[in-house]
Structures are given as C-alpha cells and as structure tokens.
Scaffold this motif. Structure first.
Motif, PDB file in Angstrom:
ATOM      1  N   THR A  44      10.482   0.472 -34.357  1.00 58.19           N
ATOM      2  CA  THR A  44      11.023   1.244 -33.082  1.00 58.19           C
ATOM      3  C   THR A  44      10.978   0.158 -31.500  1.00 58.19           C
ATOM      4  OG1 THR A  44      11.250   3.303 -34.200  1.00 58.19           O
ATOM      5  CG2 THR A  44      11.539   3.195 -31.816  1.00 58.19           C
ATOM      6  N   THR A  70      11.177  -0.313 -27.609  1.00 60.74           N
ATOM      7  CA  THR A  70      11.391   0.919 -26.168  1.00 60.74           C
ATOM      8  C   THR A  70      11.552   0.744 -25.247  1.00 60.74           C
ATOM      9  OG1 THR A  70      10.892   3.219 -27.198  1.00 60.74           O
ATOM     10  CG2 THR A  70      11.311   3.075 -25.032  1.00 60.74           C
ATOM     11  N   ASP A  71      12.737   0.376 -24.540  1.00 60.75           N
ATOM     12  CA  ASP A  71      12.855  -0.556 -23.559  1.00 60.75           C
ATOM     13  C   ASP A  71      12.469   0.531 -21.949  1.00 60.75           C
ATOM     14  OD1 ASP A  71      13.791  -1.658 -21.161  1.00 60.75           O
ATOM     15  OD2 ASP A  71      15.908  -2.407 -21.928  1.00 60.75           O
ATOM     16  N   LEU A 125      15.753   3.497 -23.225  1.00 60.34           N
ATOM     17  CA  LEU A 125      16.553   3.286 -24.682  1.00 60.34           C
ATOM     18  C   LEU A 125      15.349   3.113 -25.463  1.00 60.34           C
ATOM     19  CD1 LEU A 125      19.977   1.986 -22.959  1.00 60.34           C
ATOM     20  CD2 LEU A 125      19.734   4.487 -23.453  1.00 60.34           C
ATOM     21  N   GLN A 126      15.572   3.207 -27.256  1.00 64.65           N
ATOM     22  CA  GLN A 126      15.144   2.965 -28.276  1.00 64.65           C
ATOM     23  C   GLN A 126      15.925   2.523 -29.338  1.00 64.65           C
ATOM     24  OE1 GLN A 126      13.129   6.178 -30.027  1.00 64.65           O
ATOM     25  NE2 GLN A 126      11.176   6.316 -28.411  1.00 64.65           N
ATOM     26  N   TYR A 127      15.549   1.429 -29.801  1.00 59.57           N
ATOM     27  CA  TYR A 127      15.841   0.834 -31.125  1.00 59.57           C
ATOM     28  C   TYR A 127      15.350   0.672 -31.787  1.00 59.57           C
ATOM     29  CZ  TYR A 127      18.099  -1.115 -26.588  1.00 59.57           C
ATOM     30  OH  TYR A 127      19.405  -1.279 -25.022  1.00 59.57           O
ATOM     31  N   PRO A 162      21.210   1.145 -29.675  1.00 57.53           N
ATOM     32  CA  PRO A 162      20.011   2.126 -29.108  1.00 57.53           C
ATOM     33  C   PRO A 162      20.805   3.779 -29.756  1.00 57.53           C
ATOM     34  CG  PRO A 162      21.418   2.203 -27.214  1.00 57.53           C
ATOM     35  CD  PRO A 162      22.221   1.536 -27.500  1.00 57.53           C
TER      36      PRO A 162
END
Length: 290
Positions: free
Chosen positions: A138, A140-141, A146-148, A215
């Motif tokens: 994971t 995180t920006d 937002l998480q990807y 995301p």
C-alpha cells in the motif's frame, strides 16, 4: 461532408482523458547487504571525479576520508587542481528492506537477476548510492491522503560522498574503484570489495503509482486531534411533591395560637423555599462532560 468532419472533431474532443501516473516523494530507510551483480561484476563506464589535495587526500567535514594508495592515481591540470577518478559500482541485494512513512502492508518484490537468487533491490554507487526496485503493498499519497494498492516502482537516493551524512551510505571510497588510464603503466579499476553491509541508510524516495490505478476506498476518520462528539442527554428532574407544614402547637410564650392568616403565610414561605431550581443545560454542562 462538413457536417461529418465537424461531428468527428467533436467526438475526438470529448474523449475521456486517461489518468496520468502519480509520483509520491518522501523519505525512506534502506537496509541490506550489497554485492556486485553476477551479470556485470566489474565497474560500470561512469566516472566520478573527486577533487583531492596534492597528496591525494579527501576530507569530509575536516575528517580524512580517502588517501590515494598510489601517487600515480593523482591527476592534475598544472594549475593547482588535483583529482582522482573513480568508476561507478553496480550492486544488488538479496536481503534488502525498505521502510517509509508512505509505504505499508508490503515489502520489496524479489526479482531473479543475480545467479537466479531473488534480488530485493539493485542500484549503482556513483556520486551517491541510488537503489531501485519494486514494492508490493500500500502506498499513501501524503498530499491527498489517498491510498493505492499494487506494485510500484521505487527509487531511493542516498547521500553524496561529500555530504555531512555521507558516511551512512556506501561510496566509491568504500569500494576503492579508483583508476587512471593516463598513468604509465595504466591503473585500471579492480574490484576490491565483494560485499558491503548497509545499516539504516536514509534515502530520498520516489514511489511511482501506475497510470489508471484507482485509489482504494477507506472509511472516513476524523482528523487527528479532533474529539469525537458525545451526545448530551439532559438530566431528568422529577417534580418534588409539596410538603405540608406540620401544624404548629400553641405556645404560651407567643401569646396564644397563631391565626389562620399567619399559618397561610408560613406555609407559603416553606413551600416556595422547598421548590427545586431548574438545572442549567448549556455550555457549562458540555464543558464538564468533556
């Protein structure tokens, strides 16, 4: 015909754009043992030219870091400048780890590239150590929150050889990759280090989110430091039944029995004094409940 061309141009103009890749910039810490790769165990073709004094010495923050082991390695332009050339060193790590505030729930993805051993990251030691790899987990920006989830290309850059914290990162000094093809006889670069341990090396990190990766949905959480609102239930005040005063016995010292009018006045004072005051429900009670 003009209508057809106009309609075609209009249809092209409303094509939905494809989301571009996102680059997250943060910091990280790299740990692991680095060795020369099996495909190219020698130095690369890049050259790091480092200024030294006439004795071939390099100082970092007043501390001696390197001394040329052979005077023939020292080159000069005849105007008081001296330098030593170093080759860049390709490296791989089979036990490398990466931690970062923007990465979680994952690890570096092993890639078969060194004697078929799973390589966690690879890189080059030049002016600084640059490590590259792929992280599955994971990301995180921090700018958007937002998480990807997925697999992301990562690149981490350590300190330069001349930086104040340069000692935490392996450099060309550690691998002693000096050379001088202009010497007679030539002094080619020769591998002198087969393994080097990196312990908690800070890097400037780049994490690339692939284009089109949406995301993940996360449950909204209140901002850090904000108290959760607590509902306030006003207390229930039960009415208190009036208490009739006890009949007053005649007292000879008072000059006889109280009159009916006097008794009513006493009853009214007693009743009014026993009535409860309404409880205040407002800002004070909310502060107390906190």
């Amino acid at each position: 015909m003009l209508k057809i061309i106009f309609a075609l141009a209009l249809s092209l103009s409303v094509v939905q754009p494809v989301s571009a890749q996102i680059v997250i910039r943060s910091t990280g810490v790299v740990t692991g043992t680095v060795v020369p790769p099996s495909q190219n165990p020698n130095f690369n073709q890049g050259t790091t030219r480092i200024d030294v004094d006439a004795q071939g010495r390099f100082f970092r923050n007043g501390q001696l870091v390197y001394t040329a082991p052979n005077p023939a390695l020292i080159q000069t332009n005849g105007s008081g400048r001296y330098w030593v050339d170093f080759r860049g060193i390709p490296i791989v790590s089979t036990d490398g780890t990466l931690t970062s505030p923007v990465l979680s729930n994952g690890e570096l993805e092993p890639i078969r590239r060194n004697h078929n051993a799973p390589t966690r990251f690879h890189g080059t030691i030049q002016d600084e150590l640059v490590v590259r790899g792929r992280y599955t987990g994971t990301a995180t920006d921090p700018t958007t929150g937002l998480q990807y989830q997925g697999t992301f290309d990562i690149s981490g850059q350590g300190s330069r050889y001349s930086d104040r914290t340069g000692g935490t990162s392996p450099t060309v000094f550690d691998f002693r990759s000096h050379y001088n093809f202009n010497a007679n006889p030539q002094l080619p670069p020769r591998p002198t280090v087969n393994s080097f341990r990196i312990d908690a090396m800070p890097v400037q990190l780049r994490v690339t989110i692939p284009a089109g990766l949406a995301p993940i949905q996360v449950s909204p959480t209140p901002p850090i430091g904000a108290p959760n609102p607590t509902p306030i239930t006003p207390p229930v005040v039960s009415p208190i039944p009036p208490t009739l005063p006890t009949p007053i016995n005649p007292n000879p010292d008072l000059g006889g029995i109280l009159s009916t009018n006097q008794l009513q006045q006493v009853s009214r004072v007693v009743l009014e004094g026993s009535r409860p005051k309404p409880m205040q429900i407002g800002p004070n009670s909310r502060i107390l409940l906190r």
